[in-house]
Design a protein around this motif. Sequence first.
Motif, PDB file in Angstrom:
ATOM      1  N   GLN A 190      -6.224   1.060  -3.500  1.00 56.26           N
ATOM      2  CA  GLN A 190      -4.916   1.483  -2.509  1.00 56.26           C
ATOM      3  C   GLN A 190      -4.412   2.795  -3.065  1.00 56.26           C
ATOM      4  O   GLN A 190      -5.128   3.386  -4.024  1.00 56.26           O
ATOM      5  N   ASP A 199       3.030  -2.599   2.080  1.00 56.86           N
ATOM      6  CA  ASP A 199       3.560  -1.284   1.317  1.00 56.86           C
ATOM      7  C   ASP A 199       4.869  -0.958   0.960  1.00 56.86           C
ATOM      8  O   ASP A 199       5.564  -2.064   1.556  1.00 56.86           O
ATOM      9  N   ASP A 256      -3.119   0.662   1.995  1.00 53.33           N
ATOM     10  CA  ASP A 256      -4.582   0.328   1.584  1.00 53.33           C
ATOM     11  C   ASP A 256      -5.301   1.506   1.796  1.00 53.33           C
ATOM     12  O   ASP A 256      -5.035   2.618   2.440  1.00 53.33           O
TER      13      ASP A 256
END
Length: 468
Positions: A396, A258, A351
Amino acid sequence: MADIIEEVLIIKEQDCFYGINTNEVEQILRVLDITPMAMTPKAIRGLCSIEGSIISVLDFSTLLDGRKKPVLNENFKARQVSITTESHHFSLLVSEVINSIEANQDDMEYVEDQDDVIVALLKYEDDIIQVISIERLIQDIALPSYVSKDVRDMNSDLDEAGLNSNLKRFLFFIMGEEQYALEVDSIREIIALPENFTAIAESNKEIVGMISLRDDLLVVADLREYYDFNNERTEKNRIIVSQYQDKHIGLVVDDIVDIQDVETSMIEGMPENFKDKKINGVLHINEKLISIVNPDIIKTLVRDQAHLISDKEANEEEASNEEKVDLEVVIFQMGGEEYAFNIDDVSEIIDITEITPVADTLEHIKGVINIRGQVISIASLYAILTLQENEDIDQQIIVTEVNKNRVGFVVDKVNDVRGIVAEEIKDEDDGKGLFNSILQLEKGKRLVMMFDTIRLFSSLELNKEEAA
């Protein structure tokens, strides 16, 4: 004569008994989560967090004899012994702790050799305990010490005013089974691996080859090879396109995790004797230690491969004003179409996680999630745009922030993080809609709708003050 040792902690290592002066023992703990560190001596197993401090973990077996098997930290008898001396603070990973005993001086025979790791032999029941000197045991190890430092000590990349904010934005990615972080300032975009690379003769071992990227040639290096990890190819592999002084190089990693803003207080600087290493520091997040990739490796890789940059590219740069990046965006996919947020409005990408529904909310609000103790509302772009949502895929969440309001949006997947030049931006702003421009990428073959996040937030009645 050696200093008198009054009490020792007995440790069993590979069928031998050793003793440590208990004056240097702080705590005995079950084995904690250990974060491996690249480019450190074999005896340094990694880092761990003990009572808020980051300390090194040393393998007792390897310190005694580099040819011996390292301690199995999965063994239920294994322990970490926290050691504090006048000049060091670290922990020893040992196979088994027996007990601590008072040292009867009649049973103690001190060793006269001032260079020997063994300083005394202690008779205990039917065994001989070899009492070791901690200082001599680690004298050949460049033991790092981690202390909180101002970010300006770690990285000289300050803004024009010479100031730093309290936040730094990092891209988190996987190599091996460990997380690493790289400041987004040095990142241009993230792309998937192509099927093939153009081989480059007589290049360094980490160079995978060349690819064509929007009519330019990009040299790609396998960062995993550079850090001595396995370089198995999977569909999750990504190329981080990084830059140094307008020169670019691709870095292959196992997977992207991320993008996240990090408080500078969570950043731990490296000690002086590690400044030239491949790790620039560590992030202390949620009881995990994440290694920060030293941005100098990008400079090194670019310089090492300077001879591979095509003459055409070099001549174009000298002959004309190079296109400057005017905007950085996060491009994501929903329902087969691509959309974008300004990266300045994106706090992090995570996620999909369980979303808790909330009664009596707007129809476009899916619910809330908890991120590090903060409750974040999750809105549905699918509902707002009347798109069909496929919840059977690994979605996501893009967490955005405008005027101190934070909202997460569920998307199919994040495709790119990249820079945009002025020529690729077509203004579509009518002052009313949710989009303020269209990004025309790959010479117009790829169209991406760009959200106006202020208006998007206003439509959710989360930013009434701005809407007014």
